[in-house]
Design an enzyme around this catalytic site. Structure first.
Site, PDB file in Angstrom:
ATOM      1  N   GLU A  48      65.330  50.154  48.736  1.00  0.00           N
ATOM      2  CA  GLU A  48      64.217  49.575  49.497  1.00  0.00           C
ATOM      3  C   GLU A  48      64.145  50.086  50.928  1.00  0.00           C
ATOM      4  O   GLU A  48      65.134  50.523  51.493  1.00  0.00           O
ATOM      5  CB  GLU A  48      64.409  48.058  49.588  1.00  0.00           C
ATOM      6  CG  GLU A  48      64.609  47.404  48.270  1.00  0.00           C
ATOM      7  CD  GLU A  48      65.131  45.985  48.423  1.00  0.00           C
ATOM      8  OE1 GLU A  48      65.350  45.344  47.388  1.00  0.00           O
ATOM      9  OE2 GLU A  48      65.328  45.540  49.568  1.00  0.00           O
ATOM     10  N   CYS A  64      62.992  50.114  58.537  1.00  0.00           N
ATOM     11  CA  CYS A  64      64.364  49.746  58.152  1.00  0.00           C
ATOM     12  C   CYS A  64      64.674  50.480  56.845  1.00  0.00           C
ATOM     13  O   CYS A  64      63.982  50.283  55.842  1.00  0.00           O
ATOM     14  CB  CYS A  64      64.446  48.237  57.975  1.00  0.00           C
ATOM     15  SG  CYS A  64      66.035  47.674  57.342  1.00  0.00           S
ATOM     16  N   CYS A  88      75.346  48.025  47.146  1.00  0.00           N
ATOM     17  CA  CYS A  88      76.386  48.033  48.184  1.00  0.00           C
ATOM     18  C   CYS A  88      77.639  47.412  47.589  1.00  0.00           C
ATOM     19  O   CYS A  88      77.558  46.441  46.842  1.00  0.00           O
ATOM     20  CB  CYS A  88      75.946  47.244  49.418  1.00  0.00           C
ATOM     21  SG  CYS A  88      77.170  47.290  50.769  1.00  0.00           S
ATOM     22  N   CYS A 142      79.114  41.058  50.718  1.00  0.00           N
ATOM     23  CA  CYS A 142      78.881  39.941  51.653  1.00  0.00           C
ATOM     24  C   CYS A 142      78.267  38.764  50.877  1.00  0.00           C
ATOM     25  O   CYS A 142      77.351  38.955  50.070  1.00  0.00           O
ATOM     26  CB  CYS A 142      77.964  40.373  52.789  1.00  0.00           C
ATOM     27  SG  CYS A 142      78.660  41.717  53.773  1.00  0.00           S
ATOM     28  N   CYS A 147      74.300  38.048  50.832  1.00  0.00           N
ATOM     29  CA  CYS A 147      73.409  39.206  50.758  1.00  0.00           C
ATOM     30  C   CYS A 147      72.988  39.505  49.326  1.00  0.00           C
ATOM     31  O   CYS A 147      73.819  39.553  48.414  1.00  0.00           O
ATOM     32  CB  CYS A 147      74.144  40.405  51.357  1.00  0.00           C
ATOM     33  SG  CYS A 147      73.310  41.973  51.063  1.00  0.00           S
ATOM     34  N   GLY A 171      73.015  48.855  51.635  1.00  0.00           N
ATOM     35  CA  GLY A 171      74.152  49.749  51.763  1.00  0.00           C
ATOM     36  C   GLY A 171      74.837  49.703  53.114  1.00  0.00           C
ATOM     37  O   GLY A 171      74.333  49.115  54.078  1.00  0.00           O
ATOM     38  N   SER A 186      73.871  50.572  61.699  1.00  0.00           N
ATOM     39  CA  SER A 186      74.596  49.305  61.613  1.00  0.00           C
ATOM     40  C   SER A 186      75.812  49.471  60.711  1.00  0.00           C
ATOM     41  O   SER A 186      75.860  50.370  59.865  1.00  0.00           O
ATOM     42  CB  SER A 186      73.691  48.208  61.055  1.00  0.00           C
ATOM     43  OG  SER A 186      73.560  48.356  59.668  1.00  0.00           O
ATOM     44  N   SER A 243      77.975  44.181  62.438  1.00  0.00           N
ATOM     45  CA  SER A 243      77.684  42.855  61.895  1.00  0.00           C
ATOM     46  C   SER A 243      78.992  42.079  61.820  1.00  0.00           C
ATOM     47  O   SER A 243      79.839  42.350  60.967  1.00  0.00           O
ATOM     48  CB  SER A 243      77.056  43.025  60.503  1.00  0.00           C
ATOM     49  OG  SER A 243      76.839  41.765  59.953  1.00  0.00           O
ATOM     50  N   LEU A 244      79.148  41.135  62.723  1.00  0.00           N
ATOM     51  CA  LEU A 244      80.412  40.382  62.795  1.00  0.00           C
ATOM     52  C   LEU A 244      80.248  39.034  62.089  1.00  0.00           C
ATOM     53  O   LEU A 244      81.036  38.648  61.264  1.00  0.00           O
ATOM     54  CB  LEU A 244      80.797  40.183  64.261  1.00  0.00           C
ATOM     55  CG  LEU A 244      82.266  39.911  64.514  1.00  0.00           C
ATOM     56  CD1 LEU A 244      83.118  41.103  64.089  1.00  0.00           C
ATOM     57  CD2 LEU A 244      82.496  39.621  65.993  1.00  0.00           C
ATOM     58  N   CYS A 276      67.223  42.364  52.888  1.00  0.00           N
ATOM     59  CA  CYS A 276      67.769  43.544  52.213  1.00  0.00           C
ATOM     60  C   CYS A 276      68.232  43.234  50.806  1.00  0.00           C
ATOM     61  O   CYS A 276      68.938  42.285  50.555  1.00  0.00           O
ATOM     62  CB  CYS A 276      68.879  44.099  53.102  1.00  0.00           C
ATOM     63  SG  CYS A 276      70.478  44.325  52.411  1.00  0.00           S
TER      64      CYS A 276
END
Ligand code: SF4
Length: 352
Positions: free
Chosen positions: A94, A112, A119, A123, A126, A166, A198, A221-222, A340
């Site tokens: 995407e 984006c 991926c 996470c 996600c 990803g 990122s 991304s924390l 995403c």
């Protein structure tokens, strides 16, 4: 013996010249081919000072690959346009066109892009994670997301964010090649500072990015400063600890004199408390950063974004504890599954 054609959109002008020098392609000709292919998706017909024979020879050695557009959905609410593409090996991925319309004289599009199909980082919040890792995208497959969206939009593309499907740092070479093509003057000519890479915290990637002195923006991304909570939300913590990520960010800042951005996917009741703000302040003490707050958009319904009051209280707490710019990023397009991975997930599991 027939050689495989050289794929255009997969090369910077410099590497295109190196690949085609044997066919008599000069650096100027390589730039001309690059401009025509990247901006018009076509090989140049003719050019002053370049023989038709030389162009024809270069054309015969190359091919222009094209993504297939599978689906496009536009949000009537905010104009976010989500595109589902299919590349050379069939997996769908995407990209999102994000219109920036807040200034009448400065209407533009941020794109984006995805760097992988699926991926593997898992996470918890996600949609892409549910697809698992399918494959790395080629540089041209990343590039062509921008080429296609640009051709489809009335707005000029002014920025690129590698925040689609990803983990960009796990497809480093293709991502950096795509970013180089996007920024080179004969490519898309997008300012390198308007290209954002990122990462969920792949430390070797951050370190390589620093060593190579890449001029793109860096977002890490924390999402929480508590390693225990992070292990549950972002299992990549088991490979690259929060402490190691922050150490790599410190070295990045020392080498580049630039603030990296910390992305914080806000999850109600989990990482939007006073304590969460204090823990982050402790972690980034003396490290200049920027903080982007993003609403979680969890298709499973397990995690929820904060209420307005919760968000305001968290933002105030961050400002009290940390001297850093705090920006809430609008994560639009919720009505068209713009988070995403959600469209690809729907494509691979169509609702029955
Ligand atoms: S949030 Fe990013 S890194 Fe995490 S699983 Fe999704 S695509 Fe991968």
């Amino acid at each position: 013996m027939n050689m495989a054609p050289i794929l255009l959109k997969n090369q910077t002008a410099e590497s295109l010249h190196a690949a085609l020098a044997g066919d008599g392609v000069t650096p100027r000709m390589a730039r001309l081919i690059q401009t025509s292919v990247i901006r018009h998706n076509a090989f140049p017909q003719a050019a002053p000072g370049i023989s038709a024979r030389a162009l024809e020879k270069a054309r015969a050695s190359t091919a222009i690959p094209d993504l297939e557009l599978v689906e496009k959905t536009v949000s009537p609410r905010d104009g976010f346009a989500k595109y589902l593409f299919r590349g050379e090996l069939g997996d769908a991925f995407e990209a999102v066109g994000i219109p920036i319309l807040h200034r009448a004289h400065d209407r533009k599009l941020i794109v984006c892009v995805s760097s992988q199909a699926g991926c593997g980082l898992g996470c918890a919040f996600c949609a892409t994670a549910r697809l698992g890792f399918r494959r790395n995208l080629a540089a041209w497959e990343i590039m062509d997301q921008v080429v296609k969206i640009r051709a489809d939009s009335d707005l000029p593309v002014r920025g690129i964010v590698f925040m689609g499907m990803g983990e960009p740092m796990l497809n480093y070479d293709a991502v950096m090649t795509a970013a180089a093509i996007l920024s080179e003057p004969c490519g898309m000519a997008i300012n390198a500072k308007s290209i954002t890479i990122s990462t969920a915290g792949i430390v070797p990637g951050i370190r390589r990015f620093t060593a190579e002195r890449r001029r793109y923006q860096l977002i890490v991304s924390l999402t929480t400063a508590d390693p225990q909570v992070r292990r549950d939300l972002m299992p990549v913590e088991k490979l690259h600890s929060t402490a190691d990520i922050i150490a790599a960010m410190r070295d990045y800042h020392a080498a580049m004199r630039r603030r990296a951005t910390i992305a914080w996917t806000m999850i109600s009741g989990v990482n939007t408390t006073e304590r969460a703000a204090r823990e982050l302040a402790e972690l980034v003490r003396d490290l200049p950063v920027k903080i982007d707050l993003i609403d979680v958009n969890d298709p499973s319904g397990r995690f929820h974004p904060p209420s307005r009051d919760e968000l305001n209280a968290f933002r105030d707490a961050l400002r009290r504890h940390i001297r850093a710019p705090v920006v809430r990023r609008y994560s639009g397009g919720a009505d068209i599954h713009a988070a995403c991975g959600m469209l690809a997930l729907h494509a691979s599991n169509p609702p029955g």
